[in-house]
Scaffold this active site. Structure first.
Site, short mmCIF file in Angstrom:
data_model
loop_
_atom_site.label_atom_id
_atom_site.label_comp_id
_atom_site.label_asym_id
_atom_site.label_seq_id
_atom_site.Cartn_x
_atom_site.Cartn_y
_atom_site.Cartn_z
N PHE B 134 97.21 -7.31 5.75
CA PHE B 134 97.84 -7.12 7.14
C PHE B 134 96.86 -7.77 7.89
CE2 PHE B 134 98.08 -4.57 11.14
CZ PHE B 134 99.52 -4.84 11.20
N GLN B 135 97.30 -8.69 8.88
CA GLN B 135 96.66 -9.33 10.02
C GLN B 135 95.55 -10.27 9.27
OE1 GLN B 135 95.92 -6.70 13.21
NE2 GLN B 135 97.99 -7.12 14.28
#
Lengths: 150, 585
Positions: B134-135
């Site tokens: 994530f990210q």
């Protein structure tokens, strides 16, 4: 990439000093200005300690190739005899295929490949060129200049 | 102004918070903040997120002034404005993934304009890097060609050394952006002082910028200058980065050498100096381009011969011998052949030239000629009965501020008019995006400039289109009561695109007009700011002075003539002497 240079081959490995690696690049460049830019742009990298243009120096230049060639038993002796001047090593063999390891100047490897091509090359792997500058730089040293410029 | 005092209340940590920091073992984030304090960083522009939560927590406990922008692009342009005005590194923090990628335009802008920045990005933990977490974004891969150098921290104990090196690299040699990518688990890892290796002096054997000029090259330059009949000094931003403006003026006055500047070299010598013949290049002064074309000796100090300056390189300064002084050896010979290369810091090179007394060239005739060209071909416009011209607005801004204000611009027509009509009295007050031409630069850069110089008047001249790319940063003017004056040159168009379409595409205005614009006065009011609108020359005369002299932030929507073009102009691919629009039609 950003500067539009096309690298023919690139090899890298550790040197005698810990934490220092050496890369050998082969690049075809058509003019002196571009060559100067390439060297300057490489030198500009913070991690690059030194850039040497060894194109016209007396150097030892080597490449290794692994060439897997179709070699049925009835032809194998003939093939081995033909390639013998290149002093390749047979590093793997099976019923119908033999793998040669050949080391030398890239021109020599090109010649070797052309020689065995009619028999059928199953797979070709080349390492790219690595090189070292000779300790004695003799001007009369019989060496074909590699540069296309001079 | 109260910007200094009104820092985010949350940043003023309680004493108990400080106590806690003293007692618990320090982690990577604490060490990072400490390293920033050690570097003397007094302000950071940034935007938090998951991967930098620990950094922001450490900042809460050991306060450093942090400006929360409304977009990461705002943060990095603000840092650029700050760096330009103070000539020291701007600092930016963003989170991983989108936070980091939102910085990319600003990093590229800083790279091409040699602006010193140190940028910290969060990164996912080293244990999951490469797993498309994530990210997660490969910001090292993305920024390798657009940073001077970048680091991904692999060991918490390397943080002090890396931060020290990053500031050194960013702010020495040819300046530029350096990025440090900090994985989350490194920011939480416990720091072990005993294992940290921080040399007193930065040790980078592969990075040894050369400041002192070569003696022989200086001698050659001296000989060339003393033999020249028609010398011209071309000044780029290198002179400003080297803080060499005083030496420059002393040098050109001593030897009576005419000066022209690049877009980014504006301000290195006063706009009113008699030896300053103005900006050269695509929209430069006729006399400046003529000086280059006819000169027999071009002394380039700290300019990189950008294509917008040179026009057709094969016909650039055809009669001149070329001296090129640059701190970056790779610039020499890159775009223009060089006869006398001098790899050096501009200040050191100028000092070396000043140290040697030599025969001044006889430039009287040359200067007479240039003066006649200057008188013959000033910047011009044709007044309009009904509409206000953008040039008039900028002239008025110049008059009202006496040429003493810090001016930031966006990119496009208004930028060129600002360069032409806002003559800079002082150095380091002209903040513009040169090489990259980044729209959206002007407003955030003004915010950074105002933080850098709280007592200076900061004018942000922007176009209506570029302004809307980062207009969310108006919130900061209100929040920190930054008295920036935002002057919108509103032609309801992408003016420069429209101009090129008019001139080179038979007026096919493809996607360059913006007939529907927001009400910029109401937009200002929505942010709690004072907004003005100017539609006539009378209104301009009445309102501009009031707006600019106010000590509050203001937004002025100047409705100007849409079809006005920037002249003179070197059409793309043409040589400098092939300018069009040199005189009133």
């Amino acid at each position: 990439m950003k500067r539009q240079f096309n690298i023919e081959s690139i090899t890298v490995g550790h040197t005698e000093q810990p934490n220092i690696s050496k890369m050998t690049l082969v690049v075809n460049i058509e003019d002196d200005v571009k060559l100067e830019q390439l060297i300057k742009q490489l030198s500009k990298q913070i991690d690059v300690l030194k850039v040497n243009d060894i194109t016209d120096k007396a150097i030892v230049l080597r490449e290794l190739a692994l060439v897997k060639v179709v070699s049925p038993p009835n032809l194998r002796l003939e093939m081995n005899a033909i390639v013998e001047p290149f002093r390749p090593q047979i590093v793997d063999t099976s019923k119908n295929v033999v793998t040669y390891q050949v080391i030398g100047h890239p021109d020599k490897i090109d010649a070797f490949i052309e020689l065995v091509r009619p028999y059928g090359i199953k797979e070709l792997t080349r390492t790219g060129v690595t090189a070292t500058v000779r300790e004695v730089q003799q001007t009369f040293y019989d060496q074909t200049p590699l540069s296309l410029l001079k | 102004m109260t910007a200094n005092a009104s820092t985010n209340a949350k940043m003023d940590a309680s004493p108990s918070g400080m106590q806690e920091v003293e007692n618990r073992p320090k982690n990577g984030a604490d060490i990072l903040i400490k390293a920033l304090h050690d570097q003397g960083v007094d302000i950071v522009f940034g935007y938090p997120g998951g991967a930098v939560l620990h950094v922001y927590d450490a900042m809460y406990k050991n306060p450093i002034r942090h400006i929360l922008t409304r977009h990461e692009q705002g943060a990095i342009h603000a840092a650029e404005g700050y760096a330009r005005v103070l000539n020291k590194p701007g600092v930016v923090i963003a989170t991983s993934g989108p936070g980091a990628t939102n910085l990319v335009t600003g990093i590229t802008d800083a790279m091409i304009d040699s602006i010193p920045l140190v940028i910290f990005t969060g990164q996912v933990a080293t244990t999951v890097i490469g797993s498309d977490a994530f990210q997660e974004a490969d910001i090292i891969g993305i920024t390798t060609p657009i940073t001077k150098h970048n680091y991904q921290v692999q060991d918490v104990n390397d943080i002090p050394r890396i931060v020290k090196e990053a500031f050194h690299i960013a702010n020495s040699g040819r300046k530029g952006p350096v990025l440090i990518d900090l994985p989350k688990n490194i920011s939480t890892a416990i720091f072990d002082e005993a294992k940290a290796n921080v040399p007193d002096e930065v040790y980078l054997p592969g990075y040894q910028p050369n400041y002192k000029p070569n003696y022989l090259q200086i001698q050659k330059a001296i000989q060339a200058i003393s033999e020249a009949k028609k010398p011209v000094v071309l000044v780029g931003a290198g002179v400003l980065f080297a803080n060499a403006c005083d030496e420059l003026v002393e040098f050109v006055e001593k030897y009576k050498l005419p000066v022209v500047t690049t877009l980014l070299g504006l301000g290195s010598i006063s706009g009113n100096h008699e030896l300053n013949y103005g900006m050269a290049g695509m929209h430069g002064a006729v006399v400046a381009n003529d000086a280059i074309t006819k000169s027999d000796l071009l002394i380039n100090i700290g300019s990189r011969f950008d294509d917008r300056l040179t026009g057709d390189t094969s016909r650039f300064a055809p009669e001149a011998k070329i001296i090129h002084i640059d701190i970056d050896p790779a610039e020499i010979g890159k775009n223009i052949r060089t006869d006398i290369p001098i790899v050096a810091d501009a200040k050191e090179a100028l000092k070396a030239l000043l140290k040697n007394d030599f025969n001044a060239p006889d430039t009287a005739e040359w200067i007479d000629y240039l003066n006649s060209v200057r008188d013959e071909y000033p910047f011009w416009y044709v007044e309009d009965e009904k509409e206000v011209l953008p040039q008039q607005i900028i002239e008025m801004v110049h008059t009202i501020t006496n040429g003493d204000a810090i001016v930031t611009t966006d990119v496009g027509q208004h930028q060129m008019w600002a360069a032409q009509y806002y003559l800079q009295n002082h150095s380091h007050q002209w903040v513009t995006s040169g090489g990259l031409g980044t729209m959206g630069f002007g407003l955030p850069a003004a915010i950074g400039a105002q933080f850098a110089k709280p007592d200076k008047k900061v004018i942000s001249i922007v176009g209506d289109a570029g302004f809307q790319m980062t207009s969310q940063e108006l919130a900061l003017l209100k929040e920190f009561n930054l008295p920036v004056k935002v002057i919108i040159i509103n032609n309801a168009a992408l003016g420069m695109v429209r101009q090129w379409q008019e001139l080179f595409y038979d007026s096919r205005y493809s996607q360059s007009l913006m007939p529907v614009q927001p009400d910029f006065v109401k937009l200002a009011e929505a942010y709690g700011l004072k907004g003005y609108r100017i539609q006539t020359i009378d209104e301009a005369e009445r309102i501009l002075a009031e707006a600019i002299n106010s000590d509050e932030p203001v937004v002025v929507d100047c409705r100007v003539k849409q079809l006005e073009n920037v002249y003179p102009m070197v059409p793309s691919g043409k040589a400098l002497h092939e300018m069009v629009g040199v005189k009133k039609f």
